[in-house]
Design an enzyme around this catalytic site. Structure first.
Site, PDB file in Angstrom:
ATOM      1  N   GLY A  34       0.845  -1.202   0.000  1.00 13.60           N
ATOM      2  CA  GLY A  34       0.000   0.000   0.000  1.00 13.60           C
ATOM      3  C   GLY A  34       0.872   1.239   0.000  1.00 13.60           C
ATOM      4  CG  HIS A  35       3.227   2.140   3.401  1.00 19.69           C
ATOM      5  ND1 HIS A  35       3.235   0.989   4.135  1.00 19.69           N
ATOM      6  CD2 HIS A  35       2.611   3.076   4.162  1.00 19.69           C
ATOM      7  CE1 HIS A  35       2.651   1.214   5.306  1.00 19.69           C
ATOM      8  NE2 HIS A  35       2.258   2.463   5.342  1.00 19.69           N
ATOM      9  CG  ASP A 148      -6.038   5.006   6.778  1.00 19.62           C
ATOM     10  OD1 ASP A 148      -6.441   4.425   7.783  1.00 19.62           O
ATOM     11  OD2 ASP A 148      -5.053   4.610   6.133  1.00 19.62           O
ATOM     12  CB  SER A 184       1.440  -1.407   9.650  1.00 21.10           C
ATOM     13  OG  SER A 184       1.841  -0.565   8.576  1.00 21.10           O
ATOM     14  NE  ARG A 185      -3.449  -0.260  14.596  1.00 23.41           N
ATOM     15  CZ  ARG A 185      -3.337   1.012  14.213  1.00 23.41           C
ATOM     16  NH1 ARG A 185      -3.559   1.338  12.955  1.00 23.41           N
ATOM     17  NH2 ARG A 185      -3.010   1.941  15.085  1.00 23.41           N
TER      18      ARG A 185
END
Ligand code: AMP
Length: 281
Positions: A34-35, A148, A184-185
Site C-alpha cells: 500500500g505504501h 483511511d 501494518s496492523r
C-alpha cells in the site's frame, strides 16, 4: 541514492539541493505494498520523493497500541531505496515536537464521526503531525491512501483551511488477493483472525452489490454489512456506516456519492475499510 535523515535541521539544506516539485509520502513505517503504491504515484508525479517514517505518539488513543505498533527501520529504508525514494526522513519524537510544544490542530465536523468518535484525540494527533510535516518538508504534493478515507478528508480540510501550500492526493486502496486491505496492523492477526479478516471487504462488496442492484435504503445496506460480518464470530463490529461522502453524515437514503465504511476488531487488532459509491467524495 536514498539518503536517510533524522534531524530536522538537515532536512531543509538537503531538500534545497533537490529538484522541484517534491512529493511527500507520510507513513508510520512497516512499509507494505500500500505504501509502495503511494511512493510510485509520488515518483511518477515528482522529480523528488520524500518518505517520512514517524510513529506519532499523539495519534494513538491507546498506549499499548503505540508500543506494540510494528517497527523495522532498516527494512523500510531498503524498500524506499528499492522504490527510488530520494530522501527518507525518520525523525525522533523530539525532532517533531520541539521543547515546549503546545499547539493542537483540531479539524471540525468532518473529524467527529466514525474514527473520530471511536478514537478520541486521534484526528487531532494526525492533523497536528501532518501540519508539522507539511511545514518542514514544504512539498508541493502529499500522497495518502483512500484506505483511511476519513483521514484524507480531515487532512484536505486542514490544508485548505490553513492555506498550506501542499496539495493532498488520495490513492486507491491496495488489497491482498483475498480482498483484505493491506495494513501494518495485519501482522498482529492470528492465523484464524487472518483467515476471517477478508470479511470486511466481503461485507462492503455485498452492500455495494445491493446498491448496484438499485437498493437505496441506508439501513438495508447497514443490515447487509452486519449480516455478512456476523458470519465470522471472531469479527467484533465497532461500527458500520453508510454516510454522505462529502459530509460523513449518516444517511437514511442514498441519493449521491456515499461512503460505506466499517471498523472491526479481531481480538486486540482493529481493522478499518471502506468503499466509495457513486463517484469521488
Ligand atoms: P500508515 O503507515 O498506516 O500511517 O499509512 C501511511 C499511508 O499509507 C496513509 O496515507 C495510508 O492511508 C496509506 N495506506 C495504508 N494502507 C494502505 C493500503 N492498503 N492501500 C493504500 N494506501 C494505504
Amino acid at each position: 541514492m536514498t539518503q536517510v535523515l533524522r534531524a530536522r535541521a538537515e532536512l531543509g539544506s538537503d531538500l534545497a539541493a533537490l529538484p522541484r516539485p517534491v512529493g511527500l509520502v507520510p507513513t508510520m513505517g512497516w512499509l507494505h505494498d500500500g505504501h509502495r503504491s503511494l511512493i510510485r504515484r509520488a515518483r511518477a508525479d515528482n522529480p523528488t520523493v520524500v518518505v517520512s517514517i514517524f510513529v506519532n505518539p499523539r495519534q494513538f488513543n491507546r498506549a499499548d497500541d503505540f508500543t506494540k505498533y510494528p517497527r523495522n527501520e532498516a527494512r523500510d529504508v531498503a524498500i524506499c531505496a528499492d522504490e527510488g525514494v530520494d530522501l527518507v526522513w525518520a525523525p525522533t519524537v523530539d525532532d517533531i515536537y520541539v521543547p515546549g510544544f503546545d499547539t493542537t490542530v483540531s479539524v471540525g465536523a468532518i473529524a467527529e464521526p466514525l474514527e473520530g468518535q471511536a478514537r478520541p484525540g486521534h484526528f487531532e494527533g494526525v492533523a497536528t503531525v501532518v501540519a508539522i510535516l507539511f511545514g518542514l518538508v514544504g512539498a508541493e504534493h502529499a500522497y495518502f491512501g483512500q484506505k483511511d478515507a476519513q483521514q484524507v478528508m480531515v487532512i484536505r480540510r486542514m490544508a485548505r483551511d490553513l492555506a498550506l501550500p501542499t496539495e493532498v492526493i488520495a490513492c486507491p486502496t491496495v488489497r491482498e488477493p483475498d480482498g483484505l486491505a493491506l495494513s501494518s496492523r495485519n501482522v498482529h492477526l492470528s492465523p484464524a483472525e487472518r483467515a476471517a479478516a477478508p470479511v470486511l471487504h466481503r461485507a462492503l462488496e455485498a452492500a455495494a452489490d445491493r446498491w448496484r442492484a438499485g437498493e437505496r435504503s441506508a439501513d438495508e445496506l447497514r443490515r447487509v454489512m452486519r449480516s455478512v460480518l456476523a458470519g465470522k464470530p471472531l469479527a467484533e463490529v465497532d461500527y458500520v456506516s453508510v454516510a454522505d461522502a462529502l459530509s460523513l453524515a449518516e444517511l437514511a437514503r442514498l441519493d449521491g456519492p456515499t461512503l460505506l465504511s466499517l471498523a472491526v476488531r479481531f481480538g486486540p487488532t482493529r481493522l478499518i475499510d471502506n468503499e466509495l459509491l457513486g463517484g469521488a467524495g
